[in-house]
Design an enzyme around this catalytic site. Sequence first.
Site, PDB file in Angstrom:
ATOM      1  N   SER A 148       0.835  -1.191   0.000  1.00 36.56           N
ATOM      2  CA  SER A 148       0.000   0.000   0.000  1.00 36.56           C
ATOM      3  C   SER A 148       0.880   1.256   0.000  1.00 36.56           C
ATOM      4  O   SER A 148       1.654   1.466  -0.925  1.00 36.56           O
ATOM      5  CB  SER A 148      -0.957  -0.044   1.200  1.00 36.56           C
ATOM      6  OG  SER A 148      -2.038   0.834   1.044  1.00 36.56           O
ATOM      7  N   ASP A 232      -9.093  -6.220  -4.118  1.00 36.75           N
ATOM      8  CA  ASP A 232      -8.742  -4.820  -3.930  1.00 36.75           C
ATOM      9  C   ASP A 232      -9.777  -3.977  -4.675  1.00 36.75           C
ATOM     10  O   ASP A 232     -10.504  -4.485  -5.542  1.00 36.75           O
ATOM     11  CB  ASP A 232      -7.352  -4.535  -4.531  1.00 36.75           C
ATOM     12  CG  ASP A 232      -6.252  -4.455  -3.477  1.00 36.75           C
ATOM     13  OD1 ASP A 232      -6.490  -3.827  -2.433  1.00 36.75           O
ATOM     14  OD2 ASP A 232      -5.167  -5.008  -3.715  1.00 36.75           O
ATOM     15  N   HIS A 264      -7.199  -6.293   0.141  1.00 35.72           N
ATOM     16  CA  HIS A 264      -6.089  -5.400   0.473  1.00 35.72           C
ATOM     17  C   HIS A 264      -5.379  -5.795   1.769  1.00 35.72           C
ATOM     18  O   HIS A 264      -4.244  -5.375   2.010  1.00 35.72           O
ATOM     19  CB  HIS A 264      -6.617  -3.967   0.598  1.00 35.72           C
ATOM     20  CG  HIS A 264      -5.563  -2.910   0.562  1.00 35.72           C
ATOM     21  ND1 HIS A 264      -4.949  -2.497  -0.599  1.00 35.72           N
ATOM     22  CD2 HIS A 264      -4.993  -2.186   1.561  1.00 35.72           C
ATOM     23  CE1 HIS A 264      -4.065  -1.562  -0.333  1.00 35.72           C
ATOM     24  NE2 HIS A 264      -4.073  -1.356   0.973  1.00 35.72           N
TER      25      HIS A 264
END
Length: 288
Positions: A148, A232, A264
């Site tokens: 991320s 995601d 995620h």
Amino acid sequence: MDGKTKSNEVLYSPSRWCKRMDPDIVVNKHIEIVKLISEQIKKSRYCKATNIRYGSGDQQLLDVYEDGLISSDCTFVYIHGGYWQELNKDISAYCVEPLVNAGIRVVVPGYDLAPKVTIFNIVEEIHQMLSYLKDSLKYKNIWLGGHSAGAHLAASMIHPEVNENIGVKGFILISGIFDLNPLLETSINKPLKLNKNTCLELSPLNNLYGLDFTHITAQNCLKILVVYGENDSPAFHFQSKQFAKFLEKLGLDVTEERINGVDHFDIVENLSSIHYSLTKRIINFILN
């Protein structure tokens, strides 16, 4: 808040796309999982050294994990996410065991967080960390990865000088953000204080333009793995695909992959398992 703002607020809120559990609890559950795994790793034989200072910032500390009985010629540096404003290295050691057992040293760095510092400051801290690994710890064959916001920080180190002077051999970018502009009108930006100019300057999708990677590609010594989770958000899918295509146009050796069945959060939670497809992929990517 207009429609576009609402759209980006949702698209860049990973918890809202989780199908496994209620979005309101997924982040806390994620922290609970990675904290438990990391605490166990810190108590294990894999934990060689903790809180090694690599800079003057409060959180400029790193932990080193390896097995003294196994030669570690390669070092994987894993940068945690949290939108540059949350999480820390102490709950981010979940990828350690399978990699160390495969003969890969793992370094998990901390870094100072917004709003105390800017993303510019954080990028510089990551550069300082890499210099410390090379100059003070004498590590070679460094592979830089992150999740991320951590993938953004890793990608910010894609530069001919970093590759040549520090010895970064490759990058593993997991569900990353490479264009910061969509964050401008979201609540995420409140502690970041980004504007249009800083977004451009800090976005790897923009600031790699014009860099010459010819020497590196001629030696075929820089590999990049860009991955994202099936579950995601579409924005994270788009960013990964767009960045991979951009890197390919620069002549770099890029592999883009979608990891099926994960979102995620569990895309990295599962890195604690040697049986997980992405764990195997990372080990193979580094060693072969």
